[in-house]
Write an enzyme that holds these catalytic residues in place. Structure first.
Site, PDB file in Angstrom:
ATOM      1  N   LYS A  82       0.857  -1.187   0.000  1.00  0.00           N
ATOM      2  CA  LYS A  82       0.000   0.000   0.000  1.00  0.00           C
ATOM      3  C   LYS A  82       0.891   1.233   0.000  1.00  0.00           C
ATOM      4  O   LYS A  82       1.942   1.244   0.672  1.00  0.00           O
ATOM      5  CB  LYS A  82      -0.881  -0.032   1.260  1.00  0.00           C
ATOM      6  CG  LYS A  82      -1.909   1.096   1.350  1.00  0.00           C
ATOM      7  CD  LYS A  82      -2.775   0.915   2.609  1.00  0.00           C
ATOM      8  CE  LYS A  82      -3.855   1.978   2.723  1.00  0.00           C
ATOM      9  NZ  LYS A  82      -4.711   1.766   3.921  1.00  0.00           N
ATOM     10  N   SER A 157      -9.711   1.626   3.041  1.00  0.00           N
ATOM     11  CA  SER A 157      -8.841   2.449   2.222  1.00  0.00           C
ATOM     12  C   SER A 157      -7.821   1.635   1.412  1.00  0.00           C
ATOM     13  O   SER A 157      -7.303   2.132   0.417  1.00  0.00           O
ATOM     14  CB  SER A 157      -8.088   3.447   3.107  1.00  0.00           C
ATOM     15  OG  SER A 157      -7.210   2.780   3.989  1.00  0.00           O
ATOM     16  N   SER A 181      -9.794  -0.905   7.115  1.00  0.00           N
ATOM     17  CA  SER A 181      -9.211  -0.631   5.795  1.00  0.00           C
ATOM     18  C   SER A 181      -8.516  -1.817   5.138  1.00  0.00           C
ATOM     19  O   SER A 181      -8.157  -1.743   3.966  1.00  0.00           O
ATOM     20  CB  SER A 181      -8.221   0.534   5.886  1.00  0.00           C
ATOM     21  OG  SER A 181      -8.935   1.751   5.919  1.00  0.00           O
TER      22      SER A 181
END
Lengths: 489, 485
Positions: A82, A157, A181
């Site tokens: 990420k 997210s 997330s």
């Protein structure tokens, strides 16, 4: 299982082939690069991708193996990170215009651990800006699409991490989970996602959103892959004072040794209004499976659940308002081109660099910490947080783990909730309490809706007992095999 | 109406540690700009602070030296404000749970004369807490540059109660803190390097009034004399405002030490809201008895306690102790030497150190640690003088050579031929007889009981001996001959 194309195979399968000399890290990396090039225009899971660097790592991996120095199951496996996790010499943007041109000069601790394990770190994955959101639509570089339905969100997210894996553009990925997330996008993309106990994984090198809630965690195609990834990144780090010094078990080996039956709790507050009927039905079926396996299923109560969302949005935004103060245009990051004075540098750089959701949370967080409001909001939220944690610990006197839906709804349409922050916040209703309580929890696939969208099951465990949690999930997965279905892209 | 001033001081002391307070990069002064930085100091995305135990040791030690209660548990808070010298735009500090509470600072006010000890008082402390220093802005014509070398240096803030009433007290307070911190090895407290900084809260009230008046915070008191002058100036300014029928406003003022004036920086309404909250990146610190005991063992005797002890044990005058005491090594050197010579000669030791040694060090611009004179050599020098081997004038020369070479005094005396002479008693006795015979007046005086008349005989003897006669031997010989005469 190994009839699937390379890019849909598991770490377990691929590492066995690499170890047997049937596959090289370079071949695998080339396959993943080719797949990424094929799907990326439609999925947009990556913020940056360094092909040459990935191949160089793969060459090094093959070199180790031919020298008899393989680092283990992850050696030569392409893993995506990420874009909130620092890799020296690579961009680190948090999907924000603020850091659009920022290149990290240092490695996160998890980055170093994966490198030591031989993983090929091949790209930085899209997410909501500064990890704030549940759909990846808050990225300054455009949304990511769900590989199962390109008109829908992969969740957030860590949407890029989930979508890349589901699309075959990575073999495993890392995300971060502050309120759901990792777990919510795992559910929406039909893969496994684990949010470890707070303190199990070092946060050094993770761009902070809400420090007391943030935790890095792995995405895998299977529970076994997730266990392999967790084993590689877990452990105490002297660079993170909140990381916990505990013995790290061999999570992969423990999958075979830890067998039920477990006592599982069904928190009644997690099955009320707002739960999609198809999601509810799939979760009920999973519960029935465990019952049939001899597990004792018991209804439990987490009475403070109704305060989770409010508590989260006070604590998370308070910490965010402070953590994001460093993005000021002075030392690095976006700086406005036309500033009259210092105040102007701050105001314009931040106004231009941050997106709406980030601004909304900074403003809210600044407000709840302001003189005269601190006691009413922040301090009270901390007290409620203690009660929420106590709810879980009370439940664990009766049961080993909790079983709930991960997300109340399957993947929703891109744009569907982006105008309504509150509707978006409700996506995290079943995942947020876990972060407030600092517990481990994972999401694993438990079926599909009639229209073919993945559904996720959440298992919530006890502090630092990830091995039990993974074994519980593994038992279900072995009997179902939802993870052998792939999106047609 | 008679007014009194009420003064409280906030003193920042930089703690002398090898590395910074929340990361491993080195701490120091005078390096090339932005060389003492790392990802943590620069607050790069994703970095985290980790507490430096040496900084905690130092502040606990400071608290023990000043008689503070050490909190069994304390936490870290973020003090939030935007300024380019603060890389995170918050400063890690301690808000409502400081590590040290109460305690006091003993001060000495000026005495009636330079050689008279002044009144001693104890100024109570509110708290001492640990925080991180900020960087430094350098302003140029069209831009400003930031140097983050200082950012993240451990800094403690020592906050006094509003318990001082004169600029002299504030001056004495700061001096005492400095001496104590230097004794404890906690800081060098060099104000020019910013290692010791001071802000003052000053108000005035009618004598007898218990309530505090309107407070003015005076900033930038960055030398010890500015502290005294700045506070005196502010008290005068406040008295003048009130005398003219005006009202004081709560504000922060900036003192310009060169001009001797102050200017308003901001009013109460403009005060910051720092939005303190507990830093989620750092765990609370628990201080147990074993840790405290370990640090207590490392605490030196306090300067004023040492001064009282030197006066009592060595019978040396206050004036000498006031030279020795501010420098821990110097007073230790005195004590080591005096133990070799015996307490009876301690004052002589003190004089050699306070006068000759400090003069030589000053001339050579050297610190005491660079001195080549050992305690045993200084004691040996005094022994040579006392035994009559060395005359005072020659001793000065021997001392200078000792300072330059570090050699033992006996070796220098032998090398340079500085021993008192002659030791030939026959020659000396002859000179003595001549001198007595030549001065009948003095002989008569001496015989009639005037002991000091003996000195009149000594000059001619010394002259005959070309200054090298052993005075003790001369005196003895004269007395023997005079008794016979």
């Amino acid at each position: 299982m190994s009839s699937a194309p390379l890019h849909f195979q598991t770490i377990a399968e691929l590492s066995a082939k690499i170890a047997a000399g049937q596959l090289s890290a370079v071949e695998l990396t080339q396959a993943i690069i080719a797949r990424t090039k094929a799907v990326e225009p439609r999925v947009h899971a990556f913020n940056s991708f360094d092909e040459a660097d990935a191949l160089a790592q793969a060459v090094a991996s093959d070199g180790r193996r031919s020298a008899g120095q393989s680092a283990g199951a992850l050696d030569g496996i392409p893993v995506g990170l990420k874009d909130v996790i620092a890799v020296a010499g690579q961009p680190l943007t948090a999907s924000s215009k603020m850091l659009a041109n920022f290149v990290s000069p240092y490695d996160a601790t998890v980055t170093q651990k994966l490198q030591r394990a031989g993983a090929v770190l091949h790209g930085r994955l899209n997410c909501d800006e500064f990890a704030m959101g549940s759909s990846t639509e808050n990225s300054a570089f455009g949304p990511t699409s769900n590989p199962w339905d390109l008109t829908r969100t992969p969740g957030g997210s860590s949407g890029g991490s989930a979508a890349a894996l589901a699309a075959g553009a990575a073999v495993a990925t890392l995300g971060s989970d502050t309120g759901g997330s990792i777990r919510q996008p795992a559910a929406l993309c039909g893969i496994v996602g684990l949010k470890p106990t707070y303190g199990l994984i070092s946060r050094y090198g993770l761009i902070a959103y809400a420090s007391s809630l943030d935790q890095i965690g792995p995405f895998g195609r299977t529970v076994e892959d997730t266990a392999i990834m967790l084993g590689a990144i877990a452990g105490h780090d002297p660079k993170d004072s909140t990381s916990f010094n505990t013995t790290i078990p061999d999570y992969r080996a423990e999958l075979k040794t830890r067998r039920g039956p477990w006592k599982l709790g069904i928190p009644k507050e997690y099955f009320g209004a707002g739960l999609d009927p198809e999601v509810g039905a799939a979760v009920e079926k999973a519960i029935a499976f465990y019952r049939a396996q001899g597990c004792e299923i018991r209804e439990v109560s987490l009475p403070h659940t109704q305060y989770c969302l409010d508590t989260y949005y006070i604590i998370a935004t308070a910490e965010a308002s402070s953590n994001l103060a460093r993005y000021d245009g002075i030392r690095y990051g976006h700086r406005t081109r036309d500033a009259k004075d210092l105040l102007d540098v701050y105001q314009k750089s931040r106004a231009e660099g941050f997106g709406d959701e980030v601004k909304r949370r900074i403003i809210l967080g600044t407000y709840v910490l302001s003189s005269g409001y601190y006691d009413a909001y922040y301090l009270r939220a901390q007290k409620v947080r203690t009660l929420i944690r106590q709810d879980f610990l009370n439940a664990y006197r009766e049961v080993d783990a909790l079983i709930t839906p991960t997300s109340p709804i399957p993947a929703f349409k891109l744009g569907e909730k982006s105008a309504d922050p509150l509707a978006m916040y409700l996506c995290d209703i079943y995942t947020i309490g876990v972060n407030l309580a600092g517990l481990p929890a994972l999401s694993l696939p438990c079926g599909f809706t009639a229209s073919g969208l993945p559904i996720g099951l959440q298992l919530i465990g006890q502090p630092f007992r990830e091995a039990d949690l993974l074994a519980t999930a593994h038992a279900y997965e072995q009997a179902h095999g939802w993870n052998t279905q792939f999106p047609s892209l | 109406m008679n007014y009194e001033a009420v003064i409280g001081l906030e003193v920042h002391v930089q703690i002398k540690t090898h590395s910074k307070v929340f990361t491993r990069v080195g701490a120091g002064f005078g390096h090339e700009p932005n060389t003492l930085t790392d990802p943590v100091v620069l607050a790069l995305p994703g970095t985290l602070p980790v507490m430096n135990k040496a900084a905690l040791d130092a502040i606990i030690k400071a608290g023990l030296l000043l008689g503070c209660d050490i909190a069994p548990a304390c936490k870290w808070d973020r003090k939030q404000y935007f300024y380019p010298d603060s890389p995170k735009n918050y400063q890690i500090s301690q808000y409502d749970q400081p590590i040290c509470l109460s305690g006091s600072v003993e001060i000495e006010l000026p005495g009636a004369a330079r050689n008279v000890m002044g009144e001693h008082k104890k100024i109570p402390l509110t708290r001492i807490h640990l925080e991180e220093d900020v960087g430094k802005l350098n302003h140029h014509a069209t831009d400003s540059l930031v140097d983050y070398n200082r950012a993240g240096t451990p800094l403690m803030e020592i906050v006094s109660e509003p318990a001082m009433h004169t600029a002299e007290e504030a001056f004495a307070y700061l001096t005492s803190i400095r001496n104590t911190m230097i004794y404890g090895g906690i800081s060098d407290c060099d104000m020019e390097k910013g290692q010791l900084r001071c802000d003052a809260n000053i108000s005035i009230r009618p004598v007898g009034e218990k309530k505090l008046g309107t407070k003015v915070e005076l900033k930038n008191l960055n030398s010890i004399s500015y502290v005294r002058d700045g506070i005196a100036h502010e008290i005068k300014r406040q008295l003048a405002v009130v005398a003219a029928g005006g009202t004081l406003t709560q504000e922060t003022r900036d003192y310009d030490g060169v001009a001797g004036t102050s200017q308003s920086l901001r009013s109460k309404e403009m005060a910051h809201d720092y939005r303190y909250f507990p830093d989620p990146d750092l765990m609370p610190v628990h201080v147990d008895e074993a840790w405290k005991a370990e640090l207590r063992r490392a605490c030196p005797e306090l300067p004023f306690d040492k001064q009282r002890r030197l006066i009592a044990d060595y019978q040396i005058p206050y004036t000498i102790t006031s030279v020795l005491i501010p420098d821990r090594e110097l007073s230790d050197f005195f004590e080591a030497t005096a133990q070799l010579t015996g307490t009876g000669r301690a004052q002589v030791v003190g004089n050699w150190i306070a006068n000759d040694l400090l003069r030589e060090l000053g001339a050579a611009k050297l610190p005491l640690s660079a001195s080549k004179i050992s305690a045993s050599n200084l004691a040996a020098l005094i022994q040579l003088i006392d035994s009559g081997t060395l005359l005072n004038a020659a001793a000065k020369e021997v001392f200078a050579t000792m300072f330059a070479t570090g050699d033992a005094p006996a070796a220098i005396v032998a090398r340079l031929g500085l021993a008192a002479a002659p030791t030939d008693t026959g020659e000396l006795e002859a000179w003595c007889r001549e001198s007595i015979a030549a001065n009948a007046k003095a002989l008569a005086e001496f015989k009639s009981g005037k002991d000091s008349a003996i000195n009149a005989f000594k000059g001619p003897i010394m002259k005959a001996a070309k200054g090298k006669a052993n005075p003790k031997l001369v005196d003895e010989t004269l007395r023997r001959l005079l008794a016979e005469a």
